[in-house]
Design an enzyme around this catalytic site. Structure first.
Site, PDB file in Angstrom:
ATOM      1  N   ALA A  47       0.820  -1.215   0.000  1.00  0.00           N
ATOM      2  CA  ALA A  47       0.000   0.000   0.000  1.00  0.00           C
ATOM      3  C   ALA A  47       0.852   1.263   0.000  1.00  0.00           C
ATOM      4  O   ALA A  47       0.631   2.177  -0.804  1.00  0.00           O
ATOM      5  CB  ALA A  47      -0.941  -0.017   1.202  1.00  0.00           C
ATOM      6  N   GLN A  48       1.843   1.345   0.896  1.00  0.00           N
ATOM      7  CA  GLN A  48       2.700   2.533   0.914  1.00  0.00           C
ATOM      8  C   GLN A  48       3.567   2.590  -0.339  1.00  0.00           C
ATOM      9  O   GLN A  48       3.702   3.639  -0.966  1.00  0.00           O
ATOM     10  CB  GLN A  48       3.592   2.540   2.166  1.00  0.00           C
ATOM     11  CG  GLN A  48       2.892   2.938   3.455  1.00  0.00           C
ATOM     12  CD  GLN A  48       2.536   4.423   3.520  1.00  0.00           C
ATOM     13  OE1 GLN A  48       2.979   5.230   2.701  1.00  0.00           O
ATOM     14  NE2 GLN A  48       1.714   4.784   4.489  1.00  0.00           N
ATOM     15  N   GLN A 110      11.085  -7.412   7.462  1.00  0.00           N
ATOM     16  CA  GLN A 110      11.909  -7.776   6.311  1.00  0.00           C
ATOM     17  C   GLN A 110      13.091  -6.829   6.106  1.00  0.00           C
ATOM     18  O   GLN A 110      13.943  -7.074   5.249  1.00  0.00           O
ATOM     19  CB  GLN A 110      11.049  -7.790   5.040  1.00  0.00           C
ATOM     20  CG  GLN A 110       9.937  -8.826   5.048  1.00  0.00           C
ATOM     21  CD  GLN A 110       9.077  -8.754   3.803  1.00  0.00           C
ATOM     22  OE1 GLN A 110       9.468  -8.162   2.794  1.00  0.00           O
ATOM     23  NE2 GLN A 110       7.889  -9.351   3.859  1.00  0.00           N
ATOM     24  N   HIS A 132       9.899   4.288   8.038  1.00  0.00           N
ATOM     25  CA  HIS A 132       9.852   4.014   9.477  1.00  0.00           C
ATOM     26  C   HIS A 132      11.258   3.610   9.884  1.00  0.00           C
ATOM     27  O   HIS A 132      11.909   2.828   9.183  1.00  0.00           O
ATOM     28  CB  HIS A 132       8.851   2.894   9.773  1.00  0.00           C
ATOM     29  CG  HIS A 132       8.711   2.554  11.229  1.00  0.00           C
ATOM     30  ND1 HIS A 132       8.642   3.515  12.220  1.00  0.00           N
ATOM     31  CD2 HIS A 132       8.613   1.355  11.871  1.00  0.00           C
ATOM     32  CE1 HIS A 132       8.490   2.922  13.399  1.00  0.00           C
ATOM     33  NE2 HIS A 132       8.482   1.610  13.210  1.00  0.00           N
ATOM     34  N   GLY A 158      -1.330   4.095   3.272  1.00  0.00           N
ATOM     35  CA  GLY A 158      -0.925   4.385   1.900  1.00  0.00           C
ATOM     36  C   GLY A 158      -2.049   4.863   1.012  1.00  0.00           C
ATOM     37  O   GLY A 158      -1.859   5.739   0.159  1.00  0.00           O
ATOM     38  N   GLU A 389       1.306  11.378  16.596  1.00  0.00           N
ATOM     39  CA  GLU A 389       1.286   9.939  16.874  1.00  0.00           C
ATOM     40  C   GLU A 389       0.154   9.535  17.818  1.00  0.00           C
ATOM     41  O   GLU A 389       0.043   8.371  18.186  1.00  0.00           O
ATOM     42  CB  GLU A 389       2.632   9.498  17.461  1.00  0.00           C
ATOM     43  CG  GLU A 389       3.833   9.774  16.579  1.00  0.00           C
ATOM     44  CD  GLU A 389       3.841   8.991  15.277  1.00  0.00           C
ATOM     45  OE1 GLU A 389       2.956   8.130  15.090  1.00  0.00           O
ATOM     46  OE2 GLU A 389       4.728   9.230  14.441  1.00  0.00           O
ATOM     47  N   GLU A 393      -3.665  10.555  14.271  1.00  0.00           N
ATOM     48  CA  GLU A 393      -3.832   9.275  13.572  1.00  0.00           C
ATOM     49  C   GLU A 393      -5.033   8.457  14.048  1.00  0.00           C
ATOM     50  O   GLU A 393      -5.433   7.497  13.380  1.00  0.00           O
ATOM     51  CB  GLU A 393      -2.553   8.440  13.698  1.00  0.00           C
ATOM     52  CG  GLU A 393      -1.410   8.973  12.850  1.00  0.00           C
ATOM     53  CD  GLU A 393      -0.414   7.901  12.473  1.00  0.00           C
ATOM     54  OE1 GLU A 393      -0.808   6.958  11.766  1.00  0.00           O
ATOM     55  OE2 GLU A 393       0.747   7.998  12.888  1.00  0.00           O
ATOM     56  N   SER A 414       1.116  -1.821  10.612  1.00  0.00           N
ATOM     57  CA  SER A 414       2.385  -2.526  10.440  1.00  0.00           C
ATOM     58  C   SER A 414       2.470  -3.737  11.362  1.00  0.00           C
ATOM     59  O   SER A 414       1.698  -3.875  12.315  1.00  0.00           O
ATOM     60  CB  SER A 414       3.549  -1.574  10.753  1.00  0.00           C
ATOM     61  OG  SER A 414       3.547  -1.243  12.135  1.00  0.00           O
TER      62      SER A 414
END
Length: 492
Positions: A47-48, A110, A132, A158, A389, A393, A414
């Protein structure tokens, strides 16, 4: 690799936690010039990755995607996302060696494998970007000294990055340069140009640090953004059913209620949300939220302490190494909750009814937002970072619950956010057990105002309003929202 933050001295830690400056739009007057004509290669096309890439391309930049060979050969979704949108797609070996800017937009877990694979292929003097900073700060990834390392972190999912860009605007964004990797002193130029390319400069940009972004981001997502919304959903639903409220009605009130309630939060802060209640209901919600803050404050502080010390990252990375055993178990358990398995009823709920019949939800939002903000700022994080934050959001995450309940929220956020969400939820539910025994349908499920004459003590109402409006998150929030509004007016 050693946790980067824990290698710093106390003064260095405080200095990096305290990096936060709201940037004037004039600082972006060069537009995307610093990246014009350079080859930008994005690693990952979720998405991002996809939506940032679309924006960068529409801003006149040269964008392509690199994926693992097996993802290309098997035509996985990431390959389809990129190829069906007309982007060049190639393997690491094909595209990384000529890239001027490599943007790593793969999932957090990852990052070490991805960066270890691409770094030997990156040309001398190139730039590596993150959205990030977990890999740098918590995993302690060491990047080759000739490589510039930047971060551009849009504060939204995203899909919204793309939709706001198409409307001629953008989403608030944090940018940073890793102090250990800015060999040519051009990191800020590249970060600003990248931010312009995504549209972020039109919505408000905070100059931050990798440390400040990571420590505040982890805290917000674990507590108010995901953890408390999950805990609140389950507890409120179970209480309504226990008290005889129709399951379908209870499910709908919760699923869509968070989104409706936090929409007013987005436009008017905590005060704007509380102003949607009648005067008696506002006083009651204030009293309930004060009690919730007292109960949950130690838990919020424990989460912040574990984030600052690196303990949270340590136990989560142990689970990564164990095949996500805990994460997958907790995810499955969430899917089996009564709230998650009960469809929303075919019943009309008017907008105001979500407030009137969801007073406890309003109280939970106020308590969670303020606690997250207070706990972050106590730890040295600057007000503006803490605002983005926490309060900023919350409506974005609430929107994901409205789509497909907690499953959708945990799918979109995430992997680090999901793990932290479950940790918080498992600790918070038992913490609130005694409080929930005192809860009745007057504050969740039915209209608090029913049968009341709407009269209140004037001095008490004045005092409540003063406490709400003088909270630091209201002050900084008003400034940041005004800046965003002014920019939106200029753009449109």
């Amino acid at each position: 690799m050693a946790n980067y933050f824990n290698t710093l001295s106390l003064r260095e830690k405080l200095d990096q936690l305290g990096v936060c400056e709201f940037m004037d739009r004039s600082e972006f007057s060069d537009g995307v010039a610093a990246l014009k004509g350079k080859k930008i290669v994005i690693v990952g096309c979720g998405a991002q990755g996809l939506n940032q890439g679309l924006n960068l391309r529409d801003s006149g930049l040269d964008v392509s995607y690199t994926l693992r060979k097996e993802a290309i050969d098997s035509k996985r979704q990431s390959f389809l996302n990129a190829s069906e949108n007309g982007f060049k797609v190639g393997t690491y070996e094909e595209l990384i060696p000529t890239a001027d800017l490599v943007i790593n937009l793969t999932p957090d877990k990852q990052h070490t494998a991805v960066v270890s694979a691409v770094m030997p292929l990156m040309k001398k003097g190139s730039t590596l970007s993150y959205s990030h900073g977990f890999n740098i700060v918590e995993e302690g990834m060491q990047i080759r000294k000739d490589i510039t390392v930047i971060m551009v972190a849009p504060k939204s999912p995203g899909s919204e990055v793309r939709e706001e860009y198409k409307r001629g605007f953008g989403v608030p964004t944090l940018i940073a340069v890793h102090p250990e990797n800015d060999p040519e002193g051009k990191g800020w130029d590249y970060a600003k140009a990248y931010c312009v390319g995504t549209g972020g400069d039109r919505a408000g940009v905070l100059k931050s640090s990798f440390v400040a972004e990571v420590k505040s981001d982890l805290m917000g997502e674990q507590t108010i953004l995901c953890g408390l919304l999950q805990t609140g959903s389950i507890l409120c639903f179970d209480k309504m059913v226990e008290k005889g409220i129709d399951k379908g009605y209870a499910s709908k009130l919760i699923q869509y209620g968070w989104e409706v309630i936090t929409e007013s939060l987005k436009h008017g802060g905590i005060s704007g949300m509380m102003d949607r209640l009648s005067n008696p209901a506002k006083i009651k919600a204030f009293q309930v939220s004060e009690e919730l803050k007292d109960i949950m404050r130690p838990l919020f502080r424990k989460h912040q302490d574990d984030i600052i010390s690196g303990e949270f990252s340590r136990i989560m990375m142990e689970d990564w190494a164990n095949g996500d055993k805990n994460l997958l178990t907790w995810r499955a358990a969430t899917g089996e909750t009564a709230f998650e398995k009960t469809p929303a009823g075919d019943v009309k709920i008017a907008e105001q009814e979500y407030y009137d019949n969801g007073l406890l939800m309003v109280a939970m939002v106020r308590a969670g937002v303020e606690l997250a903000f207070e706990t972050m700022t106590e730890s040295g994080i600057i007000d503006e970072s803490a605002y983005y934050e926490s309060l900023h959001e919350t409506p974005l995450i609430a929107n994901t619950i409205a789509r497909k309940k907690l499953f959708e929220m945990n799918r979109v956020i995430s992997d680090t956010a999901e793990y932290g969400c479950y940790l918080f939820d498992h600790a918070c539910k038992p913490l609130l057990a005694n409080f929930m025994k005192t809860v009745d349908t007057d504050i969740i499920g039915k209209n608090f105002n029913a049968g009341k004459d709407n009269g209140v003590d004037n001095q008490m109402l004045i005092a409540v309003n003063e406490v709400l409006r003088s909270h630091p998150i209201e002050i900084v929030g008003a400034e940041l929202r005004e800046a965003m509004t002014e920019m939106k007016a200029i753009v449109s």
